[in-house]
Enzyme design. Structure first.
Site, PDB file in Angstrom:
ATOM      1  N   HIS A  74     -42.097  -2.539  13.333  1.00 14.85           N
ATOM      2  CA  HIS A  74     -41.045  -1.760  13.993  1.00 14.85           C
ATOM      3  C   HIS A  74     -41.638  -0.498  14.620  1.00 14.85           C
ATOM      4  CE1 HIS A  74     -37.417   0.934  14.047  1.00 14.85           C
ATOM      5  NE2 HIS A  74     -36.937  -0.149  14.648  1.00 14.85           N
ATOM      6  N   ASP A  75     -42.546   0.162  13.901  1.00 11.93           N
ATOM      7  CA  ASP A  75     -43.228   1.332  14.473  1.00 11.93           C
ATOM      8  C   ASP A  75     -43.983   0.943  15.740  1.00 11.93           C
ATOM      9  OD1 ASP A  75     -42.275   2.811  12.343  1.00 11.93           O
ATOM     10  OD2 ASP A  75     -44.241   3.199  11.452  1.00 11.93           O
ATOM     11  N   ASP A 119     -34.857  -2.854  16.792  1.00 10.67           N
ATOM     12  CA  ASP A 119     -34.043  -2.679  15.587  1.00 10.67           C
ATOM     13  C   ASP A 119     -33.550  -4.019  15.049  1.00 10.67           C
ATOM     14  OD1 ASP A 119     -34.509  -0.005  15.983  1.00 10.67           O
ATOM     15  OD2 ASP A 119     -32.456   0.500  16.538  1.00 10.67           O
TER      16      ASP A 119
END
EC number: 3.1.1.4
Length: 151
Positions: A74-75, A119
């Protein structure tokens, strides 16, 4: 006291009723990320606030488990979005939660599409993981300095 903390972290998300999780339209801020996590479940978004080396603010070192790898990816996704001119922690996007499924859009621009996908991927990734309490409040000093490269 520890039991109360664990119930808060692992229980249903704060402020998100079952009806809200089933069907609702959201606009994004950082709270919207919490909404997508709560939509898919099974844990409160608070359970990931300070978990492993990557869940929460910042991140470095080798991810500790499947949850930490989800947060690492996600980062990386947010980094790619930022490189594309988006502001991941500020930009908003429309989405719906329908029966524990995230429906992105309709997007008005590329940033809305990219950020919703980031997300969404995190929420589905986390939903299939096992939670290890030993990584909750994991000291960042135990995370190595070198991080894996984002794809």
């Amino acid at each position: 006291m520890l039991l109360l903390l664990l119930l808060l972290l692992l229980g249903p998300g704060p402020g998100f009723s079952e009806a809200t999780r089933r069907s609702h339209v959201y606009k994004r801020g950082l709270l919207e990320l919490a909404g997508t996590l709560d939509c898919v479940g099974p844990r409160s978004p608070m359970a990931y606030m300070n978990y492993g080396c990557y869940c929460g603010l910042g991140g470095h070192g080798e991810p500790r488990d499947a949850i930490d790898w989800c947060c690492y990816h996600h980062d990386c996704c947010y980094s790619r979005a930022q490189d594309a001119g988006c502001s991941p922690k500020l930009d908003r996007y429309p989405w719906k939660c329908m029966d524990h499924h995230i429906l992105c859009g309709p997007a008005e621009n590329k940033c809305q599409e990219l950020l919703c996908r980031c997300d969404e991927e995190l929420a589905y990734c986390l939903a299939g993981t096992e939670y290890h309490l030993k990584y909750l409040f994991f000291p960042s000093i135990l995370c190595e300095k070198d991080s894996p490269k984002c794809n």
